[in-house]
Design a protein around this motif. Structure first.
Motif, mmCIF file in Angstrom:
data_model
loop_
_atom_site.group_PDB
_atom_site.id
_atom_site.type_symbol
_atom_site.label_atom_id
_atom_site.label_comp_id
_atom_site.label_asym_id
_atom_site.label_seq_id
_atom_site.Cartn_x
_atom_site.Cartn_y
_atom_site.Cartn_z
ATOM 1 N N THR A 1 2.354 1.732 -3.413
ATOM 2 C CA THR A 1 1.311 2.178 -4.339
ATOM 3 C C THR A 1 1.057 3.673 -4.185
ATOM 4 O O THR A 1 0.961 4.396 -5.181
ATOM 5 N N ARG B 1 4.003 5.538 -5.700
ATOM 6 C CA ARG B 1 3.943 5.494 -7.165
ATOM 7 C C ARG B 1 2.911 6.482 -7.715
ATOM 8 O O ARG B 1 3.146 7.171 -8.707
ATOM 9 N N LYS B 2 1.738 6.542 -7.063
ATOM 10 C CA LYS B 2 0.690 7.461 -7.517
ATOM 11 C C LYS B 2 1.186 8.895 -7.447
ATOM 12 O O LYS B 2 0.935 9.692 -8.362
ATOM 13 N N LYS C 1 0.830 -1.201 0.000
ATOM 14 C CA LYS C 1 0.000 0.000 0.000
ATOM 15 C C LYS C 1 0.871 1.260 0.000
ATOM 16 O O LYS C 1 0.593 2.218 -0.717
#
Length: 172
Positions: free
Chosen positions: A164, A167-168, A161
């Motif tokens: 992620t 990365r976003k 998580k």
């Protein structure tokens, strides 16, 4: 028939090795304390080494007369690995703390490392701690779970998580 005989032999070898380790535990723990520098690290180190020695001895990898030398060498090697790991972790923590105290700076498009560090500060503490320990601390999921007293599945989930979310932010 042969398989049962081999299993019985491994059990016998395992018992002999366990008895030897118990008989020499005081000496081994003392040596591990000298190498590790602290009692807690020595106990962890000795536990790891005993497991390895038992496994190798049961597989016939160590003759009985070389058991002490092999065990002491394994303690030494494991202590060196532990110290190297702690040095890397300490350096990573210092670098991370230094970056946190720095003021926000402009980034070039290729400066993803600095961006990732800045983005880690924006993560919730329970995610950033796990990402930090996994990447910069070079710890396994099991080690992180043990240190934080949470399940390994929770560590894996929080790590994924956290990555992620980073990365976003990087793709924005």
């Amino acid at each position: 028939m042969f398989k049962r005989r081999k299993q019985a032999q491994e059990v016998q070898l395992g018992q002999e090795c366990r008895e030897w380790l118990v008989a020499h535990s005081h000496e081994l723990l003392h040596y591990a304390r000298q190498k590790a520098g602290s009692g807690e690290d020595a106990e962890m180190l000795l536990s790891t080494v005993c497991t390895k020695v038992l496994r190798v001895y049961c597989n016939g990898g160590i003759p009985a007369e070389r058991l002490k030398a092999y065990t002491l060498r394994a303690i030494h090697n494991q202590a060196v690995k532990l110290k190297q790991k702690m040095i890397r972790r300490t350096q990573a923590e210092q670098d991370f703390a230094q970056e946190q105290t720095d003021e926000a700076t402009e980034f070039s498009p290729n400066d993803t490392h600095r961006q990732a560090c800045m983005l880690m500060r924006r993560l919730p503490p329970e995610l950033s701690e796990i990402v930090f320990l996994k990447i910069w601390g070079e710890m396994s999921y099991t080690e992180i779970a043990r240190q934080l007293n949470i399940g390994e599945a929770a560590v894996r989930f929080r790590y994924a998580k956290g990555l992620t979310l980073i990365r976003k932010q990087l793709t924005r």
